[in-house]
Design an enzyme around this catalytic site. Structure first.
Site, short mmCIF file in Angstrom:
data_model
loop_
_atom_site.label_atom_id
_atom_site.label_comp_id
_atom_site.label_asym_id
_atom_site.label_seq_id
_atom_site.Cartn_x
_atom_site.Cartn_y
_atom_site.Cartn_z
N ASP A 62 0.84 -1.21 0.00
CA ASP A 62 0.00 0.00 0.00
C ASP A 62 0.88 1.26 0.00
O ASP A 62 0.37 2.37 -0.12
CB ASP A 62 -1.01 -0.01 1.15
CG ASP A 62 -0.35 0.04 2.51
OD1 ASP A 62 0.87 -0.14 2.60
OD2 ASP A 62 -1.08 0.25 3.51
N SER A 63 2.18 1.07 0.07
CA SER A 63 3.11 2.19 -0.13
C SER A 63 2.88 2.82 -1.51
O SER A 63 3.32 3.94 -1.78
CB SER A 63 4.57 1.71 -0.02
OG SER A 63 4.78 0.57 -0.83
N ASP A 101 -1.21 -6.10 -0.44
CA ASP A 101 -1.50 -5.50 0.87
C ASP A 101 -2.99 -5.22 1.02
O ASP A 101 -3.63 -4.74 0.08
CB ASP A 101 -0.78 -4.15 0.96
CG ASP A 101 0.27 -4.11 2.04
OD1 ASP A 101 0.26 -4.98 2.93
OD2 ASP A 101 1.11 -3.19 1.98
N LYS A 131 -1.31 -9.39 2.54
CA LYS A 131 -0.54 -8.98 3.72
C LYS A 131 -1.41 -8.01 4.50
O LYS A 131 -2.13 -7.21 3.91
CB LYS A 131 0.78 -8.31 3.30
CG LYS A 131 1.55 -7.74 4.51
CD LYS A 131 2.96 -7.35 4.18
CE LYS A 131 3.15 -5.94 3.66
NZ LYS A 131 2.64 -4.88 4.53
N GLU A 133 -1.29 -5.46 8.22
CA GLU A 133 -0.54 -4.93 9.35
C GLU A 133 -1.26 -5.28 10.65
O GLU A 133 -2.49 -5.16 10.72
CB GLU A 133 -0.40 -3.41 9.24
CG GLU A 133 0.50 -2.98 8.11
CD GLU A 133 0.65 -1.45 8.03
OE1 GLU A 133 0.34 -0.75 9.01
OE2 GLU A 133 1.08 -0.99 6.96
N GLU A 199 9.24 -4.54 10.30
CA GLU A 199 9.65 -3.22 9.80
C GLU A 199 10.14 -2.33 10.93
O GLU A 199 9.53 -2.24 12.01
CB GLU A 199 8.47 -2.53 9.08
CG GLU A 199 8.86 -1.12 8.62
CD GLU A 199 7.94 -0.50 7.58
OE1 GLU A 199 6.98 -1.14 7.13
OE2 GLU A 199 8.23 0.66 7.21
#
Ligand code: KIV
Length: 283
Positions: A62-63, A101, A131, A133, A199
């Protein structure tokens, strides 16, 4: 350790006759403690095809909100953004495991909503895993997805989607924060995550966590001793102006692009482009 090593892949590049199998989730997990796992982000088909030649895993992170869409953080990224870029990357890659993501707001509310949205991502992109978080608080969701056929890569330590509660993108450096991060990593492993991105965690801490887990740890701003590493493609080729501590620039793409567009502008202005060889002959 899996029989597929980075070396055999490199051999496949040198000799295109050598067959390289598509990476699968079980083979990725089986690389724990083996040859380091090479991972990069990709958001477009052409970049995916380049990275696919050497990568075990491509993450449609999602960056992309910041890198491609110019957002200040990742919070504005939507499921539609992720699906559109996921489709492009799946089209470009035929060897790496492709992971997409889950964007902020698409999975936190309940395991059921997470499943609905993750299933949409898998169906509409053809990716192999998602993925998300989160640690302890996301364990029930990870369990719910993995038991229903959606492999999950977890993401602990610095979690960019939690930037408002954390007060920014804050690396984990204090011993005091460490126990919570270890608990997160254990919880996502117990819940069935096939791998975990670590991270922004100081190596002394990242290493203790890495050793304690049975799934591969993929570091970004963490430790060289993780089972693999991931970077944002645009960061490592030198396309992003900001260079965080954890980024090594392996290229100077921004300079090359500036030089190319500068020369193009000069030649258009001077009417030296297009030259004869760039124009069609009259029949
Ligand atoms: O969104 C992303 O690109 C990521 C990586 C930096 C791990 O989560």
């Amino acid at each position: 350790m899996s029989s597929e090593s980075t070396i055999s892949k490199r051999a496949a590049i040198a000799d295109p006759g050598t067959k390289r199998q598509r990476m699968s989730v079980p083979r990725f997990t089986a690389r724990k403690g083996g040859a380091p796992l090479v991972c990069l982000t990709s958001y477009t088909a052409h970049v995916a095809a380049i990275c696919d030649e050497v990568c075990d895993l491509l993450l449609v992170g999602d960056s992309l909100g910041m890198v491609i869409h110019g957002m200040e953080n990742t919070l504005g990224v939507t499921l539609e953004h992720m699906i559109m870029h996921g489709q492009a990357v799946v089209r470009g890659a035929d060897k790496a495991l492709v992971v997409v993501d889950m964007p902020f707001g698409s999975f936190e509310e309940s395991p059921e909503i997470a499943f609905r949205n993750a299933a949409r991502v898998v169906k509409e992109t053809g990716c192999h895993a998602v993925k998300l978080e989160g640690g302890v608080e996301m364990a029930p969701t990870i369990r719910h997805l993995t038991r229903r056929g959606i492999p999950v890569m977890a993401h602990v330590g610095l979690m960019p989607q939690a930037m408002n509660t954390a007060g920014g993108f804050k690396a984990v450096r204090d011993e005091g924060q460490f126990e919570a991060v270890v608990a997160d990593a254990r919880a996502v492993e117990d819940a069935g995550a096939f791998s975990v991105v670590v991270e922004g965690v100081a190596p002394a801490l990242a290493d203790r966590r890495h050793g304690a887990l049975s799934i591969p740890t993929i570091g970004i701003g963490a430790s060289a001793d993780c089972d693999g590493q991931i970077l944002v493609f645009e960061d490592m080729v030198g396309l992003m102006p900001r260079v965080p501590t954890f980024v090594k620039r392996y290229g100077t793409m921004e300079e090359m692009m500036r030089a190319a567009v500068g020369q193009y502008a000069e030649e258009v202005t001077a009417r030296t482009f297009p030259a004869e060889e760039h124009t069609y002959r009259r029949k």
